[in-house]
Design a protein around this motif. Sequence first.
Motif, PDB file in Angstrom:
ATOM      1  N   GLU A  71     -31.182  11.258 -19.319  1.00 17.63           N
ATOM      2  CA  GLU A  71     -29.572  11.500 -18.689  1.00 17.63           C
ATOM      3  C   GLU A  71     -28.833  12.490 -18.224  1.00 17.63           C
ATOM      4  O   GLU A  71     -29.396  12.319 -16.975  1.00 17.63           O
ATOM      5  CB  GLU A  71     -29.132  11.149 -20.054  1.00 17.63           C
ATOM      6  CG  GLU A  71     -29.422   9.397 -20.573  1.00 17.63           C
ATOM      7  CD  GLU A  71     -28.583   8.992 -21.920  1.00 17.63           C
ATOM      8  OE1 GLU A  71     -28.551   7.965 -22.207  1.00 17.63           O
ATOM      9  OE2 GLU A  71     -28.177  10.270 -22.906  1.00 17.63           O
ATOM     10  N   HIS A 214     -21.925  11.214 -23.811  1.00 16.83           N
ATOM     11  CA  HIS A 214     -23.002  10.730 -23.785  1.00 16.83           C
ATOM     12  C   HIS A 214     -22.425  10.857 -26.001  1.00 16.83           C
ATOM     13  O   HIS A 214     -22.703   9.367 -26.809  1.00 16.83           O
ATOM     14  CB  HIS A 214     -24.424  10.680 -24.348  1.00 16.83           C
ATOM     15  CG  HIS A 214     -24.488  10.381 -22.857  1.00 16.83           C
ATOM     16  ND1 HIS A 214     -25.278  11.096 -21.857  1.00 16.83           N
ATOM     17  CD2 HIS A 214     -23.617   9.130 -22.453  1.00 16.83           C
ATOM     18  CE1 HIS A 214     -25.545  10.248 -20.667  1.00 16.83           C
ATOM     19  NE2 HIS A 214     -24.400   9.210 -20.948  1.00 16.83           N
ATOM     20  N   GLU A 217     -20.272   8.533 -26.849  1.00 15.71           N
ATOM     21  CA  GLU A 217     -20.318   7.280 -27.206  1.00 15.71           C
ATOM     22  C   GLU A 217     -21.289   6.893 -28.437  1.00 15.71           C
ATOM     23  O   GLU A 217     -21.068   5.819 -29.308  1.00 15.71           O
ATOM     24  CB  GLU A 217     -21.116   7.005 -25.698  1.00 15.71           C
ATOM     25  CG  GLU A 217     -22.203   5.780 -25.897  1.00 15.71           C
ATOM     26  CD  GLU A 217     -23.025   5.301 -25.040  1.00 15.71           C
ATOM     27  OE1 GLU A 217     -23.061   4.058 -24.628  1.00 15.71           O
ATOM     28  OE2 GLU A 217     -23.252   6.033 -23.809  1.00 15.71           O
ATOM     29  N   LEU A 277     -19.282  -3.332 -26.338  1.00 16.49           N
ATOM     30  CA  LEU A 277     -20.523  -2.587 -25.958  1.00 16.49           C
ATOM     31  C   LEU A 277     -20.481  -2.111 -24.480  1.00 16.49           C
ATOM     32  O   LEU A 277     -20.829  -1.087 -23.860  1.00 16.49           O
ATOM     33  CB  LEU A 277     -22.091  -2.730 -26.043  1.00 16.49           C
ATOM     34  CG  LEU A 277     -23.307  -2.035 -26.065  1.00 16.49           C
ATOM     35  CD1 LEU A 277     -22.744  -0.403 -26.295  1.00 16.49           C
ATOM     36  CD2 LEU A 277     -24.741  -2.195 -26.733  1.00 16.49           C
ATOM     37  N   ALA A 278     -20.575  -2.810 -23.734  1.00 13.08           N
ATOM     38  CA  ALA A 278     -20.313  -3.573 -21.775  1.00 13.08           C
ATOM     39  C   ALA A 278     -19.274  -2.108 -21.625  1.00 13.08           C
ATOM     40  O   ALA A 278     -19.423  -1.888 -20.953  1.00 13.08           O
ATOM     41  CB  ALA A 278     -20.012  -4.690 -21.384  1.00 13.08           C
ATOM     42  N   LYS A 281     -19.750   1.257 -21.924  1.00 17.87           N
ATOM     43  CA  LYS A 281     -21.145   2.019 -21.143  1.00 17.87           C
ATOM     44  C   LYS A 281     -20.070   2.046 -19.892  1.00 17.87           C
ATOM     45  O   LYS A 281     -20.638   2.662 -19.046  1.00 17.87           O
ATOM     46  CB  LYS A 281     -22.042   0.960 -20.880  1.00 17.87           C
ATOM     47  CG  LYS A 281     -22.841   0.352 -22.154  1.00 17.87           C
ATOM     48  CD  LYS A 281     -23.703   1.857 -22.267  1.00 17.87           C
ATOM     49  CE  LYS A 281     -24.675   2.206 -23.241  1.00 17.87           C
ATOM     50  NZ  LYS A 281     -25.522   3.111 -22.979  1.00 17.87           N
ATOM     51  N   ASN A 282     -19.161   1.657 -19.816  1.00 21.66           N
ATOM     52  CA  ASN A 282     -17.768   1.595 -18.676  1.00 21.66           C
ATOM     53  C   ASN A 282     -17.335   2.613 -18.345  1.00 21.66           C
ATOM     54  O   ASN A 282     -17.633   3.451 -17.330  1.00 21.66           O
ATOM     55  CB  ASN A 282     -17.666   0.479 -18.150  1.00 21.66           C
ATOM     56  CG  ASN A 282     -17.761  -1.304 -17.775  1.00 21.66           C
ATOM     57  OD1 ASN A 282     -18.733  -1.213 -17.104  1.00 21.66           O
ATOM     58  ND2 ASN A 282     -17.323  -1.552 -18.122  1.00 21.66           N
ATOM     59  N   THR A 284     -18.245   5.559 -19.905  1.00 21.97           N
ATOM     60  CA  THR A 284     -19.589   6.764 -19.784  1.00 21.97           C
ATOM     61  C   THR A 284     -19.285   6.626 -18.538  1.00 21.97           C
ATOM     62  O   THR A 284     -19.646   7.625 -18.167  1.00 21.97           O
ATOM     63  CB  THR A 284     -21.027   6.491 -20.596  1.00 21.97           C
ATOM     64  OG1 THR A 284     -21.207   4.920 -20.157  1.00 21.97           O
ATOM     65  CG2 THR A 284     -20.422   6.154 -22.230  1.00 21.97           C
ATOM     66  N   SER A 285     -20.086   5.753 -17.484  1.00 22.97           N
ATOM     67  CA  SER A 285     -20.406   5.616 -16.451  1.00 22.97           C
ATOM     68  C   SER A 285     -19.056   6.524 -15.453  1.00 22.97           C
ATOM     69  O   SER A 285     -19.044   7.261 -14.666  1.00 22.97           O
ATOM     70  CB  SER A 285     -20.715   4.631 -16.143  1.00 22.97           C
ATOM     71  OG  SER A 285     -20.665   4.580 -14.130  1.00 22.97           O
TER      72      SER A 285
END
Length: 420
Positions: A71, A214, A217, A277-278, A281-282, A284-285
């Motif tokens: 990563e 991360h 997360e 979870l989505a 993830k958004n 973190t992005s």
Amino acid sequence: MDSTDLYDAHDRERRVEEPPKRVEAPERTPFERDRARVVHAAASRRLAAKTQVHGPQMDDFVRNRLTHSLEVAQVARDLSRALGSQPDIAETAALAHDLGHPPFGHNGEHALHELAEPCGGFEGNAQTLRLLTRLEAKTVDASGASVGLNLTRATLDACTKYPWQRRPGTRKFGVYADDLPVFTWLRRGAPDGPRRCVEAQIMDLADDVAYSVHDVEDGVVAERVDLARLDRPRVWDAVRAWYVPEADDDAMDAALSALTEVESWPDAPYDGSRRSLAALKNLTSDLIGRFCGAVQEATFAAAGGPFVRYRADLVVPEETRIEMAVLKGIAAHYVMEADDRVALMGRQRELVAELVEALLAHAPTALERAFTDDWDAAPDDAARLRVVIDQVASLTDASAVAWHDRLVRSGSGSRGGWRA
């Protein structure tokens, strides 16, 4: 112009000159070859079984040292390309940046540092340089001595996060005393002092970005962190204790307020659903884009480039630095300072100390063949201790436990079948 053309023969030089390949293969730049050597290194494979924050055996979701490095490499490559430097160099440095870390993450690093005091201490980044230039088998010089992966000067310099020897008042350093010859070689042409090349700065920032985002997360998914309910005073204490001692409450309050204004910041606890979870993830992005975008904008505003080697420096806005520190402080408080984690870390340090003691008692018989050769060539007790430290640092978490079981619990000095 291809960014590779910005690097001259000095940058591409290897310590040991290598003849052209006899077998036909796709044409590659020297920096692409460097990347391939790190990818195929045995030390890279071992990262999959080494602790990042959580141990690799604890959960299928959380990061280990290998997934973290991948990563970091992705972030470093994208940022390098955006700045116009050679992305293969920054990516290789990112892939290599944790190769020197021992079992049990930073906890193992601190334990080995105390044990290695008689031979100059232990530091994961100095161990990375030692591994790349000595311990990892790929190339030998005219005398038959290993020169490690024999990477180019530009790539090795980019891998050097702390370009100085151990010095009073600082925990971090990038080279042991007996690795000074190769350090002097790779720093030839660099400005005097501790300045890092821009590719090393990119690698370091990518590590900070990935680490800060991360780890939070992983903490959320492990149900240790609830971003909708944070204990600010305790988190601020963790930020100061672990990362930014001088940070004041107002700056951290402002940083957290700015982070919570990111559209994807959660306002409800994580519930394990795909939707949740989505959303995570958004987040973190979005955070990675926020941090890298701020640095890219500030760097372009400060200089016109080209952003290669020592022609420019990366600019990290203070607000960005504090925002990343706040995220790291959240993980530190809710994960690293948790009671069960603290107790586990204590047991890990004991295991490392007992393993080093047992290996010293059973060496050289107990060592792997390569380290046995190093032991036989060592001129004094300090050098022999360094060999044992090198051996332990090479182990994965599971291997360290298996070696400890065999050496300490059974008292055996035989090498056979120790690898877990």
